[in-house]
Design an enzyme around this catalytic site. Structure first.
Site, PDB file in Angstrom:
ATOM      1  N   HIS A   1       0.845  -1.204   0.000  1.00  0.00           N
ATOM      2  CA  HIS A   1       0.000   0.000   0.000  1.00  0.00           C
ATOM      3  C   HIS A   1       0.881   1.255   0.000  1.00  0.00           C
ATOM      4  CE1 HIS A   1      -3.076   2.924   0.916  1.00  0.00           C
ATOM      5  NE2 HIS A   1      -4.005   1.993   0.796  1.00  0.00           N
TER       6      HIS A   1
ATOM      7  N   THR B   1      13.257   0.961   1.005  1.00  0.00           N
ATOM      8  CA  THR B   1      12.388   1.987   0.433  1.00  0.00           C
ATOM      9  C   THR B   1      12.659   2.219  -1.046  1.00  0.00           C
ATOM     10  OG1 THR B   1      13.940   3.757   0.995  1.00  0.00           O
ATOM     11  CG2 THR B   1      12.284   3.161   2.659  1.00  0.00           C
TER      12      THR B   1
ATOM     13  N   ARG C   1      20.653   0.659   1.998  1.00  0.00           N
ATOM     14  CA  ARG C   1      21.569   1.049   0.928  1.00  0.00           C
ATOM     15  C   ARG C   1      22.519  -0.110   0.637  1.00  0.00           C
ATOM     16  NH1 ARG C   1      18.437   4.685   0.679  1.00  0.00           N
ATOM     17  NH2 ARG C   1      18.807   6.942   0.826  1.00  0.00           N
TER      18      ARG C   1
END
Length: 243
Positions: free
Chosen positions: A168, A218, A233
């Site tokens: 979502h 992300t 990262r």
């Protein structure tokens, strides 16, 4: 000649099993095999599965039970919405696994030999779909929620306990990131995801990548990368011999 070879293989398997687990182990295996072969849909399946577990303590000792029946092993305490579920052969669903679909949710598809361990939750809503490839193992306490996008997990993926995957877009915004046009989560083949990792909407994790424990993913992670942090990262690449 063919029958002779078949009996020879059977005897060799029996002898190897006797050497490793003894007569008691052979009897408990035979007991579990018989009752798992009797397992069918509905109450008879749960009853036969329950009896099969008498000599197989939780939780990893019960994993072999999924091999004894093409329908796989479903723990009696699992809570399944069968209308949304498509499962391949020899799937393992552990204690208190929950698989559900809201009226607006899409299907959930599990490939052959997928293992979902204790207290794992799979849920679809708002057009979301969930696909898990063959030989993927998801450890206890993970939550996968497909909403407004597809969670697509490849083959031979290993996901450690207490991970969260949510397609979502609102979950991206909670990390002060812009709203995404694409909310799908794609985890390619042979990925390893460490304990307590969060994977957010719109992310692709490339084949063979490793995500360190506690990371928040992300953005896309390239194939073969090792990624850690909040947000995650890439810090180095795996050698080709390890992928």
């Amino acid at each position: 000649m063919i029958k002779s070879l078949a009996w020879q293989r059977l005897w060799n398997r029996f002898w190897q099993t006797k050497q490793s687990v003894g007569i008691k182990g052979i009897c408990s295996t035979a007991w579990a095999f018989f009752w798992m072969r009797c397992a069918r849909w509905g109450y008879s399946e749960r009853f036969a599965t329950w009896i099969a577990t008498w000599f197989a303590p939780p939780y990893k000792k019960r994993r072999p039970l999924a091999k004894y029946n093409a329908r796989g092993y479903i723990a009696p305490s699992a809570n399944l919405d069968r209308s949304s579920l498509q499962r391949g052969a020899n799937v393992f669903l552990g204690e208190r696994v929950s698989i559900s679909q809201e009226p607006t949710g899409g299907s959930i598809k599990l490939g052959d030999r997928v293992h979902l361990h204790n207290d794992t939750v799979l849920h679809t809503k708002d057009g979301g779909k969930l696909v898990i490839g063959k030989d993927t193992h998801i450890q206890p306490g993970c939550q996968l929620v497909a909403s407004q996008g597809t969670i697509n997990i490849g083959s031979r993926v290993q996901i450690a306990p207490n991970c969260s995957l949510n397609s979502h877009p609102d979950h991206q915004q909670s990390y002060q990131l812009k709203s995404l046009a694409i909310s799908d989560i794609n985890i390619k083949d042979d990925v390893w995801i460490g304990h307590g990792v969060t994977v957010l909407a719109g992310v692709t994790i490339g084949a063979g990548a490793v995500i360190g424990s506690g990371s928040v993913v992300t953005q896309d992670i390239p194939a073969g990368a090792i990624a850690i942090g909040m947000p995650a990262r890439s810090v180095k690449m795996r050698t080709s011999s390890h992928i």
